[in-house]
Design an enzyme around this catalytic site. Structure first.
Site, PDB file in Angstrom:
ATOM      1  CG  MET A 150       5.059  -5.219  -2.677  1.00  0.00           C
ATOM      2  SD  MET A 150       4.124  -3.683  -2.854  1.00  0.00           S
ATOM      3  CE  MET A 150       4.789  -3.117  -4.422  1.00  0.00           C
ATOM      4  CG  ASN A 170      -4.290  -2.544  -0.225  1.00  0.00           C
ATOM      5  OD1 ASN A 170      -3.264  -2.849   0.381  1.00  0.00           O
ATOM      6  ND2 ASN A 170      -4.262  -1.967  -1.412  1.00  0.00           N
ATOM      7  CG  HIS A 203      -2.880   2.457  -3.244  1.00  0.00           C
ATOM      8  ND1 HIS A 203      -1.976   1.587  -3.826  1.00  0.00           N
ATOM      9  CD2 HIS A 203      -2.962   3.517  -4.069  1.00  0.00           C
ATOM     10  CE1 HIS A 203      -1.547   2.106  -4.951  1.00  0.00           C
ATOM     11  NE2 HIS A 203      -2.122   3.275  -5.132  1.00  0.00           N
ATOM     12  CB  SER A 241      -6.955   5.407  -0.396  1.00  0.00           C
ATOM     13  OG  SER A 241      -6.837   6.597  -1.128  1.00  0.00           O
ATOM     14  CG  ASP A 250      -4.247  -0.478  -5.707  1.00  0.00           C
ATOM     15  OD1 ASP A 250      -4.174  -1.200  -4.692  1.00  0.00           O
ATOM     16  OD2 ASP A 250      -3.256  -0.169  -6.383  1.00  0.00           O
TER      17      ASP A 250
HETATM   18  C1  GRF Z   1       3.103   1.629   2.309  1.00  0.00           C
HETATM   19  O1  GRF Z   1       3.397   2.850   1.695  1.00  0.00           O
HETATM   20  C2  GRF Z   1       1.721   1.175   1.935  1.00  0.00           C
HETATM   21  O2  GRF Z   1       0.822   2.229   1.783  1.00  0.00           O
HETATM   22  C3  GRF Z   1       1.947   0.501   0.615  1.00  0.00           C
HETATM   23  O3  GRF Z   1       3.194  -0.154   0.738  1.00  0.00           O
HETATM   24  C4  GRF Z   1       3.965   0.511   1.733  1.00  0.00           C
HETATM   25  C5  GRF Z   1       4.316  -0.515   2.760  1.00  0.00           C
HETATM   26  O4  GRF Z   1       5.183  -0.018   3.742  1.00  0.00           O
HETATM   27  N1  GRF Z   1       0.850  -0.356   0.258  1.00  0.00           N
HETATM   28  P1  GRF Z   1       5.454  -0.866   5.050  1.00  0.00           P
HETATM   29  O5  GRF Z   1       6.000  -2.225   4.609  1.00  0.00           O
HETATM   30  O6  GRF Z   1       4.171  -0.991   5.790  1.00  0.00           O
HETATM   31  O7  GRF Z   1       6.476  -0.091   5.814  1.00  0.00           O
END
Ligand code: GRF
Length: 222
Positions: free
Chosen positions: A96, A113, A115, A142, A151
Site C-alpha cells: 500500500m 502489480n 490491482h 488487472s 496503477d
Molecule cells: C488485493 O485485492 C490486491 O489486488 C490489492 O490488494 C489486495 C491484497 O490482498 N492490490 P492480499 O493481501 O493479497 O490478500
C-alpha cells in the site's frame, strides 16, 4: 537460471501465498516451476498478518518501516534489502505504498502489480464500491508492469466477473479474490518462462505486443 523473486505486501498476504503455492505446484514446459523461480524475500511496510504467514511458511522476511521517517530513507532501505537478496523480479501484492520514480527506475521492467479493477478504470482505492456506484455490469482485476505513475504501467492481463444485482463491495471482493490468485500465478509462470517481458515500454508476450487485454479469464494474444 532461477529467478529470484521478492514479494512486497502490506496486509493479509493472500496473493503472496498464492504465488508461493504456484511456485511449489506449478509447471513450466514440463519442468517444475520451482526450477525457474524462488521467493528469496517477502518484505512488508508494517508487521502485517501476511508477514507472519510468510515466516510460518519458512520464507525470508523483512519489515521495512515507512512511518515516522522520510519515504526516501525507507525506499533506500527497501532497495538495499532487495539488492542484498539479489532480487531479479518484484511482485507487489497488496503493497500500500506508492513507489517513487527513483525506486521504480532502479528495477525497471522487473516490478509487477495486481490491482482489483479493470484498469484504466478505478486506479487507487475503493475499487469495488466505485464499480458499483458507476453501475458497471462487469468488474475485474488487472496485472500490470509498474511504472512511476500510480496503477498506470503497461497492462499484462485481466480477469473479469459480472456484477450481479445484489452485489456489495464485500461480495464482489470475495468473488474476485480467487481470480486474482489464479491470474497472478499465471502471469508469474509466463514471466518465469521468459514468455512475458517489458520491451520498449510495452508488455510483450512471445515477442508480440500485448496491447489491450481481451475479455476472458486470462487474456493473452494468440
Ligand atoms: C488485493 O485485492 C490486491 O489486488 C490489492 O490488494 C489486495 C491484497 O490482498 N492490490 P492480499 O493481501 O493479497 O490478500
Amino acid at each position: 537460471m532461477t529467478m529470484k523473486i521478492a514479494i512486497l505486501i502490506s496486509g493479509r498476504g493472500s496473493n503472496m501465498l498464492a504465488l508461493a503455492d504456484e511456485l511449489d505446484r506449478g509447471q513450466s514446459h514440463d519442468a517444475p516451476l520451482s526450477e525457474r523461480g524462488k521467493i528469496v524475500l517477502v518484505a512488508a511496510d508494517s508487521s502485517c498478518a501476511g508477514l507472519a504467514l510468510a515466516k510460518e511458511r519458512g520464507l525470508a522476511t523483512a519489515h521495512i518501516s515507512y512511518s515516522g521517517r522520510p519515504k526516501q530513507e525507507s525506499e533506500a532501505e527497501m532497495a538495499a534489502t532487495l539488492n542484498k537478496a539479489g532480487v531479479d523480479v518484484i511482485f507487489l501484492a497488496g503493497f500500500m505504498r506508492v513507489l517513487s520514480a527513483e525506486f521504480v527506475t532502479q528495477f525497471e521492467g522487473r516490478i509487477l502489480n495486481i490491482h482489483p479493477s479493470l484498469l484504466p478504470k478505478y486506479k487507487g482505492l475503493d475499487t469495488h464500491q466505485r464499480a458499483l456506484d458507476a453501475n458497471d455490469s462487469t468488474h475485474g482485476v488487472s496485472v500490470h508492469f509498474v511504472t512511476a505513475g500510480l496503477d498506470e504501467g503497461p497492462l499484462i492481463a485481466q480477469a473479469f466477473i459480472p456484477i450481479l444485482g445484489d452485489d456489495t463491495q464485500q461480495t464482489l471482493a470475495a468473488r474476485l479474490l480467487p481470480l486474482e490468485h489464479a491470474l497472478y500465478g499465471a502471469v508469474m509462470t509466463a514471466l518465469l518462462s521468459g514468455e512475458l517481458v517489458l520491451h520498449e515500454g510495452h508488455a510483450t508476450w512471445h515477442q508480440k505486443p500485448l496491447i489491450a487485454p481481451q475479455y476472458g479469464t486470462l487474456s493473452y494474444p494468440r
